[in-house]
Design a protein around this motif. Structure first.
Motif, PDB file in Angstrom:
ATOM      1  N   SER A  37      50.468 -29.516 -22.498  1.00  0.00           N
ATOM      2  CA  SER A  37      49.336 -29.069 -23.308  1.00  0.00           C
ATOM      3  C   SER A  37      49.542 -29.544 -24.740  1.00  0.00           C
ATOM      4  N   LEU A  38      48.433 -29.855 -25.397  1.00  0.00           N
ATOM      5  CA  LEU A  38      48.481 -30.391 -26.758  1.00  0.00           C
ATOM      6  C   LEU A  38      47.344 -29.772 -27.572  1.00  0.00           C
ATOM      7  N   PRO A  39      47.667 -29.061 -28.676  1.00  0.00           N
ATOM      8  CA  PRO A  39      46.630 -28.377 -29.460  1.00  0.00           C
ATOM      9  C   PRO A  39      45.916 -29.319 -30.440  1.00  0.00           C
ATOM     10  N   LEU A  40      44.746 -28.885 -30.862  1.00  0.00           N
ATOM     11  CA  LEU A  40      43.983 -29.606 -31.884  1.00  0.00           C
ATOM     12  C   LEU A  40      43.100 -28.597 -32.600  1.00  0.00           C
ATOM     13  N   GLU A  41      42.988 -28.729 -33.915  1.00  0.00           N
ATOM     14  CA  GLU A  41      42.117 -27.859 -34.696  1.00  0.00           C
ATOM     15  C   GLU A  41      41.099 -28.714 -35.438  1.00  0.00           C
ATOM     16  N   VAL A  42      39.832 -28.389 -35.277  1.00  0.00           N
ATOM     17  CA  VAL A  42      38.754 -29.143 -35.923  1.00  0.00           C
ATOM     18  C   VAL A  42      37.812 -28.161 -36.623  1.00  0.00           C
ATOM     19  N   GLU A  43      37.012 -28.682 -37.549  1.00  0.00           N
ATOM     20  CA  GLU A  43      36.009 -27.873 -38.225  1.00  0.00           C
ATOM     21  C   GLU A  43      34.780 -27.728 -37.326  1.00  0.00           C
ATOM     22  N   TYR A  44      34.124 -26.581 -37.418  1.00  0.00           N
ATOM     23  CA  TYR A  44      32.944 -26.340 -36.588  1.00  0.00           C
ATOM     24  C   TYR A  44      31.861 -27.402 -36.803  1.00  0.00           C
ATOM     25  N   GLN A  45      31.715 -27.839 -38.030  1.00  0.00           N
ATOM     26  CA  GLN A  45      30.653 -28.790 -38.361  1.00  0.00           C
ATOM     27  C   GLN A  45      31.123 -30.240 -38.294  1.00  0.00           C
ATOM     28  N   ASP A  46      32.314 -30.483 -37.744  1.00  0.00           N
ATOM     29  CA  ASP A  46      32.874 -31.832 -37.669  1.00  0.00           C
ATOM     30  C   ASP A  46      31.994 -32.714 -36.782  1.00  0.00           C
ATOM     31  N   LYS A  47      31.604 -33.869 -37.310  1.00  0.00           N
ATOM     32  CA  LYS A  47      30.741 -34.783 -36.564  1.00  0.00           C
ATOM     33  C   LYS A  47      31.511 -35.974 -35.978  1.00  0.00           C
ATOM     34  N   ASN A  48      32.838 -35.974 -36.132  1.00  0.00           N
ATOM     35  CA  ASN A  48      33.641 -37.073 -35.603  1.00  0.00           C
ATOM     36  C   ASN A  48      33.745 -36.982 -34.077  1.00  0.00           C
ATOM     37  N   THR A  49      34.137 -38.089 -33.485  1.00  0.00           N
ATOM     38  CA  THR A  49      34.306 -38.161 -32.037  1.00  0.00           C
ATOM     39  C   THR A  49      35.775 -37.962 -31.684  1.00  0.00           C
ATOM     40  N   TYR A  50      36.048 -36.980 -30.832  1.00  0.00           N
ATOM     41  CA  TYR A  50      37.422 -36.700 -30.414  1.00  0.00           C
ATOM     42  C   TYR A  50      37.536 -36.876 -28.902  1.00  0.00           C
ATOM     43  N   SER A  51      38.709 -37.308 -28.468  1.00  0.00           N
ATOM     44  CA  SER A  51      38.950 -37.447 -27.030  1.00  0.00           C
ATOM     45  C   SER A  51      40.416 -37.179 -26.727  1.00  0.00           C
ATOM     46  N   CYS A  52      40.653 -36.679 -25.533  1.00  0.00           N
ATOM     47  CA  CYS A  52      42.016 -36.422 -25.051  1.00  0.00           C
ATOM     48  C   CYS A  52      42.301 -37.412 -23.930  1.00  0.00           C
ATOM     49  N   VAL A  53      43.429 -38.098 -24.031  1.00  0.00           N
ATOM     50  CA  VAL A  53      43.760 -39.160 -23.070  1.00  0.00           C
ATOM     51  C   VAL A  53      45.099 -38.872 -22.399  1.00  0.00           C
ATOM     52  N   LEU A  54      45.099 -38.950 -21.071  1.00  0.00           N
ATOM     53  CA  LEU A  54      46.327 -38.841 -20.275  1.00  0.00           C
ATOM     54  C   LEU A  54      46.596 -40.219 -19.680  1.00  0.00           C
ATOM     55  N   ASN A  55      47.777 -40.783 -19.963  1.00  0.00           N
ATOM     56  CA  ASN A  55      48.034 -42.129 -19.456  1.00  0.00           C
ATOM     57  C   ASN A  55      49.478 -42.315 -19.012  1.00  0.00           C
ATOM     58  N   ASN A  56      49.657 -43.266 -18.120  1.00  0.00           N
ATOM     59  CA  ASN A  56      50.980 -43.773 -17.749  1.00  0.00           C
ATOM     60  C   ASN A  56      50.933 -45.284 -17.952  1.00  0.00           C
ATOM     61  N   PRO A  57      51.982 -46.027 -17.626  1.00  0.00           N
ATOM     62  CA  PRO A  57      51.981 -47.466 -17.942  1.00  0.00           C
ATOM     63  C   PRO A  57      50.885 -48.293 -17.280  1.00  0.00           C
ATOM     64  N   ILE A  58      50.209 -47.770 -16.240  1.00  0.00           N
ATOM     65  CA  ILE A  58      49.230 -48.610 -15.549  1.00  0.00           C
ATOM     66  C   ILE A  58      47.827 -48.014 -15.455  1.00  0.00           C
ATOM     67  N   SER A  59      47.638 -46.795 -15.923  1.00  0.00           N
ATOM     68  CA  SER A  59      46.295 -46.211 -15.838  1.00  0.00           C
ATOM     69  C   SER A  59      46.131 -45.104 -16.869  1.00  0.00           C
ATOM     70  N   ASN A  60      44.897 -44.642 -17.032  1.00  0.00           N
ATOM     71  CA  ASN A  60      44.633 -43.531 -17.956  1.00  0.00           C
ATOM     72  C   ASN A  60      43.405 -42.762 -17.515  1.00  0.00           C
ATOM     73  N   GLN A  61      43.326 -41.518 -17.982  1.00  0.00           N
ATOM     74  CA  GLN A  61      42.152 -40.676 -17.775  1.00  0.00           C
ATOM     75  C   GLN A  61      41.777 -40.070 -19.120  1.00  0.00           C
ATOM     76  N   THR A  62      40.475 -40.075 -19.423  1.00  0.00           N
ATOM     77  CA  THR A  62      39.997 -39.624 -20.734  1.00  0.00           C
ATOM     78  C   THR A  62      38.990 -38.492 -20.589  1.00  0.00           C
ATOM     79  N   GLN A  63      39.140 -37.501 -21.464  1.00  0.00           N
ATOM     80  CA  GLN A  63      38.163 -36.408 -21.549  1.00  0.00           C
ATOM     81  C   GLN A  63      37.647 -36.352 -22.984  1.00  0.00           C
ATOM     82  N   HIS A  64      36.342 -36.453 -23.167  1.00  0.00           N
ATOM     83  CA  HIS A  64      35.746 -36.421 -24.506  1.00  0.00           C
ATOM     84  C   HIS A  64      35.424 -34.979 -24.905  1.00  0.00           C
ATOM     85  N   LEU A  65      35.563 -34.708 -26.188  1.00  0.00           N
ATOM     86  CA  LEU A  65      35.339 -33.366 -26.710  1.00  0.00           C
ATOM     87  C   LEU A  65      33.887 -33.193 -27.155  1.00  0.00           C
TER      88      LEU A  65
END
Length: 240
Positions: A159-187
């Motif tokens: 698990s990995l925490p993140l704190e953002v502002e409620y009004q933040d308009k930036n794009t955030y994503s969480c990525v799980l990867n190994n040397p040959i593949s990855n999976q991404t979840q957008h916030l």
């Protein structure tokens, strides 16, 4: 990747009559496949070692290349090709097999938000993945890496925490990867970052409403009891 087919190539275009191809596996160098044209041998030894290769080995009768089908992590390790003929040569393959990655899950962490002095303006989140190994879990802001955590063990939860502002308009994503593949979840901040204070208020409002109903009911019961007592007292007086 688990479930894939992997081919180990001999780099030969053809096998001559006096050539012998022998494939071995592991530190014990257990024979798992053999081609000997002179003795008309064309075999895969599925039960060596411990049956893990059963129904998974295929030999190319022209080149001697070896294919492992539906590969799993138990097939990782060192494979050795030994070619005998006019001259003796060998080739070694080190095969790593990775489990398929789950999509990481982003959730709201209200416990952190409620204890944070800035909880009124920020949103505490956590990205997690379970039963993973040899992976890295990372938070990205756009294309910029914010934080990451890696693990080399098998079957562990990250698990990995993140704190953002409620009004933040930036794009955030969480990525799980190994040397040959990855999976991404957008916030989706709008969807996830409801203020925890609102949740607590709704909770308290509900409790308060129940308490009011209970008090009202008790007062009603008391009033009814008082009325009954008054009526009985009046009747008793009239009777006397």
């Amino acid at each position: 990747m688990e479930g894939d087919s992997v081919t180990l190539y001999t780099d030969l275009t053809e096998i001559h009559e006096d050539d012998e191809i022998l494939w071995k596996y592991g530190a014990e160098k257990s024979p798992i496949a053999q081609i000997n044209r002179a003795d008309e041998i064309f075999s895969t030894y599925d039960d060596v070692p411990d049956g893990r290769f059963r129904d998974r080995l295929k030999l190319d009768d022209q080149t001697g290349s070896l294919t492992i089908t539906n590969i799993t992590t138990e097939h990782a390790g060192v494979y050795e090709l030994e070619k005998r003929g006019a001259k003796l040569s060998s080739k070694t393959f080190n095969v790593s097999v990775y489990a398929r990655l789950p999509v990481p899950v982003i959730s709201r962490d209200c416990s952190s938000s409620s204890s944070s002095s800035s909880s009124s303006s920020s949103c505490s989140l956590v990205c997690s993945a379970v039963n993973v190994g040899h992976v890295t879990l990372s938070w990205y802001k756009g294309n910029s890496l914010l934080s990451s955590i890696s693990v080399s063990d098998l079957s562990i939860s990250l698990s990995l925490p993140l704190e953002v502002e409620y009004q933040d308009k930036n794009t955030y994503s969480c990525v799980l990867n190994n040397p040959i593949s990855n999976q991404t979840q957008h916030l989706d901040i709008t969807h996830l970052c409801h203020t925890c204070a609102e949740v607590h208020i709704h909770c308290c409002d509900s409790v308060e409403a129940v308490l009011r109903l209970v008090v009202t009911a008790l007062m009603g019961v008391a009033a009814a009891a008082a009325a009954v007592l008054l009526v009985n007292d009046v009747r008793s007086t009239r009777a006397k």
